[in-house]
Design a protein around this motif. Structure first.
Motif, short mmCIF file in Angstrom:
data_model
loop_
_atom_site.label_atom_id
_atom_site.label_comp_id
_atom_site.label_asym_id
_atom_site.label_seq_id
_atom_site.Cartn_x
_atom_site.Cartn_y
_atom_site.Cartn_z
N ALA A 42 0.83 -1.21 0.00
CA ALA A 42 0.00 0.00 0.00
C ALA A 42 0.87 1.25 0.00
O ALA A 42 0.56 2.23 -0.69
N GLN A 43 1.96 1.24 0.78
CA GLN A 43 2.86 2.40 0.79
C GLN A 43 3.46 2.64 -0.58
O GLN A 43 3.48 3.76 -1.09
N ARG A 44 3.94 1.57 -1.20
CA ARG A 44 4.56 1.71 -2.51
C ARG A 44 3.54 2.13 -3.56
O ARG A 44 3.81 2.97 -4.42
N ALA A 45 2.34 1.52 -3.50
CA ALA A 45 1.30 1.86 -4.48
C ALA A 45 0.87 3.31 -4.34
O ALA A 45 0.63 3.99 -5.34
N GLN A 46 0.78 3.80 -3.10
CA GLN A 46 0.39 5.20 -2.90
C GLN A 46 1.43 6.14 -3.49
O GLN A 46 1.09 7.12 -4.16
N THR A 47 2.71 5.85 -3.24
CA THR A 47 3.76 6.73 -3.76
C THR A 47 3.83 6.66 -5.29
O THR A 47 3.92 7.68 -5.97
N LEU A 48 3.81 5.44 -5.83
CA LEU A 48 3.86 5.29 -7.28
C LEU A 48 2.63 5.90 -7.95
O LEU A 48 2.74 6.50 -9.02
N GLY A 49 1.47 5.75 -7.31
CA GLY A 49 0.26 6.36 -7.86
C GLY A 49 0.38 7.86 -7.97
O GLY A 49 -0.01 8.46 -8.96
N SER A 50 0.93 8.48 -6.93
CA SER A 50 1.12 9.93 -6.95
C SER A 50 2.07 10.34 -8.07
O SER A 50 1.82 11.31 -8.80
N VAL A 51 3.16 9.60 -8.22
CA VAL A 51 4.14 9.92 -9.27
C VAL A 51 3.53 9.74 -10.65
O VAL A 51 3.66 10.60 -11.53
N LEU A 52 2.83 8.62 -10.86
CA LEU A 52 2.24 8.36 -12.17
C LEU A 52 1.15 9.37 -12.51
O LEU A 52 1.03 9.79 -13.67
N ARG A 53 0.37 9.78 -11.52
CA ARG A 53 -0.66 10.80 -11.80
C ARG A 53 -0.02 12.13 -12.18
O ARG A 53 -0.52 12.83 -13.07
N SER A 54 1.08 12.48 -11.53
CA SER A 54 1.76 13.73 -11.88
C SER A 54 2.31 13.66 -13.30
O SER A 54 2.19 14.61 -14.08
N ILE A 55 2.92 12.53 -13.65
CA ILE A 55 3.47 12.38 -15.00
C ILE A 55 2.35 12.45 -16.04
O ILE A 55 2.47 13.10 -17.09
N ALA A 56 1.23 11.76 -15.77
CA ALA A 56 0.11 11.78 -16.71
C ALA A 56 -0.44 13.20 -16.87
O ALA A 56 -0.76 13.62 -17.99
N SER A 57 -0.55 13.94 -15.77
CA SER A 57 -1.06 15.31 -15.86
C SER A 57 -0.14 16.18 -16.71
O SER A 57 -0.61 16.96 -17.55
N VAL A 58 1.17 16.05 -16.51
CA VAL A 58 2.12 16.86 -17.28
C VAL A 58 2.03 16.52 -18.77
O VAL A 58 1.99 17.42 -19.63
N LEU A 59 1.98 15.24 -19.10
CA LEU A 59 1.94 14.84 -20.52
C LEU A 59 0.63 15.29 -21.18
O LEU A 59 0.65 15.85 -22.28
N ILE A 60 -0.49 15.05 -20.52
CA ILE A 60 -1.78 15.37 -21.14
C ILE A 60 -1.97 16.87 -21.27
O ILE A 60 -2.32 17.38 -22.35
N MET A 61 -1.72 17.61 -20.18
CA MET A 61 -1.91 19.06 -20.25
C MET A 61 -0.86 19.72 -21.14
O MET A 61 -1.14 20.73 -21.79
N GLY A 62 0.34 19.17 -21.18
CA GLY A 62 1.36 19.70 -22.09
C GLY A 62 0.96 19.53 -23.55
O GLY A 62 1.13 20.44 -24.37
N THR A 63 0.43 18.34 -23.87
CA THR A 63 -0.05 18.11 -25.24
C THR A 63 -1.19 19.07 -25.59
O THR A 63 -1.24 19.62 -26.69
N ALA A 64 -2.11 19.25 -24.64
CA ALA A 64 -3.21 20.18 -24.88
C ALA A 64 -2.69 21.61 -25.08
O ALA A 64 -3.19 22.35 -25.94
N LEU A 65 -1.69 22.01 -24.30
CA LEU A 65 -1.13 23.36 -24.44
C LEU A 65 -0.52 23.57 -25.82
O LEU A 65 -0.75 24.61 -26.46
N PHE A 66 0.26 22.59 -26.30
CA PHE A 66 0.86 22.73 -27.62
C PHE A 66 -0.22 22.74 -28.70
O PHE A 66 -0.10 23.44 -29.70
N SER A 67 -1.28 21.98 -28.52
CA SER A 67 -2.38 22.00 -29.49
C SER A 67 -3.05 23.36 -29.52
O SER A 67 -3.38 23.88 -30.60
N ILE A 68 -3.25 23.97 -28.35
CA ILE A 68 -3.86 25.30 -28.29
C ILE A 68 -2.94 26.33 -28.92
O ILE A 68 -3.41 27.21 -29.69
N LEU A 69 -1.65 26.26 -28.64
CA LEU A 69 -0.72 27.21 -29.26
C LEU A 69 -0.72 27.07 -30.78
O LEU A 69 -0.64 28.07 -31.51
N GLY A 70 -0.83 25.82 -31.28
CA GLY A 70 -0.91 25.63 -32.73
C GLY A 70 -2.18 26.21 -33.31
O GLY A 70 -2.16 26.79 -34.40
N SER A 71 -3.30 26.09 -32.58
CA SER A 71 -4.55 26.65 -33.08
C SER A 71 -4.53 28.18 -33.08
O SER A 71 -5.27 28.81 -33.83
#
Length: 363
Positions: A146-175
Motif C-alpha cells: 500500500a505504501q509503494r502503491a500510494q507513492t507510485l500512484g502519486s508519481v504516475l498521476r503527476s506524469i500523466a497530468s504533465v503529458l496530457i496538459m502539455g499536449t493540450a497546451l501545444f495543441s492550443i498554441l498551434g490553433s
C-alpha cells in the motif's frame, strides 16, 4: 429531418422562419420571397454563403450565420471580425475540456491499478491464518504494498497530468497560429543545457524511481544509509527524509545513497553477546541464557514479537578474562532493539540469582 422541414414549410410560420431554420438544419431552405418576387423578410438578401462570406469554401460557422440571417452585410461582418476568434475560442475550450476528461480518466485508471496492487490477490483465509506471522505475512506485505502503491500512484498521476496538459497546451498554441518548430527547437536546446547543469537532480530522480519500483524501503522503515540512520518519514523521487534516534531530521538525496540497510523489512534479529567470567561453567551459562530467552518468548507481552524459538549459539569469543556467549532471537521487523533491552534485564536478574559473574571483555 426532411419531414421536419416540410412540416415547417407547410405551417403558417413557413414564410418568415422556414428558410432560415431549414437552412440551419442542413436541408434545402424554403423560399424567402413571396410569389411576386418581394422578400418576405426585410433583411433577406439574395446570394449564397460563398459570396457573403467572401470565400469559395466558407467555414461552418459562417455558413450557419448566412443560413440563419440571409443578410450579406452581417455575414461579411461575422466573417471578417468574429469567425476566426470565435472558432479559435471554441477550439480552445473543446481542447481544454477533452484534456481534463482524459486526465481524469487516466487518474482513475492509475488509482484503480495502484489500489489493486495494494489489495493483492490473497484470500481472506490466508490473511487471517498468517496475520501475526511477520516473515512474508499478508498483513505486512499488504502494508508495504500500500505504501509503494500510494507513492507510485502519486508519481504516475503527476506524469500523466504533465503529458496530457502539455499536449493540450501545444495543441492550443498551434490553433492560435504560433509556429511550434522554433519553440520545440529552443526547448530541446534548453533541455540539453539544463540536463548538463542538473545532472545530480536527474540522478536523484532516477534513483528514487528505481528505489520505489524495487521496494527498497518505505515510510516507517528504520534504515541505515551510511551517512545517516533513522526512521523514514517521507520518500519522494528526489530526496528521502529520515529522523534519527536523537530527533535530528536528515534529508538525503536519493542519488547519494550508494547502499542502504533496512532493519524493518520482513523480520529482524536481536543479537546479544553476553560476557561472563572466564572461570564460569559455559554449559551452565548457556542453560541459563536459553531458559531466560525461552521464558521471555513465552511471555504474553512478547510472544507475538518473537517469531522463532530463541537460540544460544555458544561461545563467540575469548576476550582477556571473559568468555563472550551469543544468544539470538528472530523478531518482528523493527522490534529487535526493544527485545534486546528486555532480554538484557532478564539475563541480569537470572545471573544474579544463579551467582554468575558478568565480566568486562578486554578492548
Amino acid at each position: 429531418m426532411s419531414f421536419a422541414a416540410s412540416s415547417l414549410a407547410a405551417s403558417p410560420l413557413a414564410g418568415p422562419l422556414a428558410g432560415p431554420l431549414a437552412g440551419a438544419l442542413g436541408v434545402p431552405a424554403a423560399p424567402t420571397a413571396a410569389p411576386g418576387g418581394e422578400p418576405l423578410l426585410p433583411w433577406a438578401d439574395k446570394g449564397s454563403p460563398e459570396t457573403a462570406c467572401g470565400d469559395p469554401d466558407p467555414t461552418t460557422a459562417c455558413r450557419l450565420v448566412w443560413n440563419i440571417s440571409h443578410n450579406t452585410d452581417f455575414t461579411k461582418f461575422f466573417a471578417t471580425w468574429l469567425d476566426k476568434p470565435l472558432t479559435t475560442l471554441l477550439l480552445i475550450i473543446i481542447t481544454f475540456v477533452v484534456a481534463l476528461i482524459v486526465k481524469n480518466i487516466a487518474h482513475r485508471m492509475i488509482t484503480k491499478v495502484t489500489l489493486r496492487m495494494a489489495e493483492g490477490t490473497m484470500s481472506e483465509r490466508a490473511r487471517e491464518r498468517a496475520r501475526t506471522v511477520f516473515e512474508g505475512s499478508p498483513a505486512l506485505l499488504n502494508k508495504r504494498r500500500a505504501q509503494r502503491a500510494q507513492t507510485l500512484g502519486s508519481v504516475l498521476r503527476s506524469i500523466a497530468s504533465v503529458l496530457i496538459m502539455g499536449t493540450a497546451l501545444f495543441s492550443i498554441l498551434g490553433s492560435l497560429g504560433l509556429n511550434l518548430a522554433p519553440i520545440l527547437a529552443s526547448a530541446s536546446v534548453i533541455g540539453v543545457a539544463v540536463g548538463f547543469g542538473a545532472q545530480n537532480i536527474v540522478k536523484d530522480l532516477l534513483a528514487g524511481l528505481f528505489m520505489l519500483l524495487e521496494d527498497q524501503y518505505g515510510v516507517g522503515d528504520f534504515i541505515d544509509v551510511g551517512s545517516a540512520k533513522g526512521t523514514v518519514e517521507a520518500v519522494t523521487l528526489r530526496v528521502t527524509r529520515m529522523r534519527d534516534v536523537n530527533g535530528v531530521v536528515w534529508y538525503v538525496p536519493n542519488g547519494e545513497i550508494k547502499k542502504v540497510g533496512n532493519e524493518s523489512q520482513n523480520w529482524g534479529r536481536a543479537v546479544l553477546d553476553i560476557p561472563v567470567d572466564i572461570h564460569e561453567d559455559t554449559e551452565k551459562v548457556k542453560e541459563i541464557l536459553q531458559a531466560t530467552a525461552d521464558e521471555m518468548a513465552a511471555d504474553t507481552a512478547w510472544k507475538d514479537l518473537v517469531l522463532e524459538q530463541p537460540s544460544v549459539w555458544g561461545v563467540q569469543a575469548l576476550a582477556g578474562d571473559a568468555i563472550v556467549i551469543r544468544v539470538v532471537l528472530k523478531t518482528a521487523p523493527g522490534k529487535q532493539g526493544d527485545i534486546a533491552r528486555e532480554l538484557r534485564e532478564r539475563v541480569k536478574r537470572s545471573f544474579d540469582e544463579a551467582g554468575v559473574t558478568v565480566a568486562t571483555p578486554a578492548p
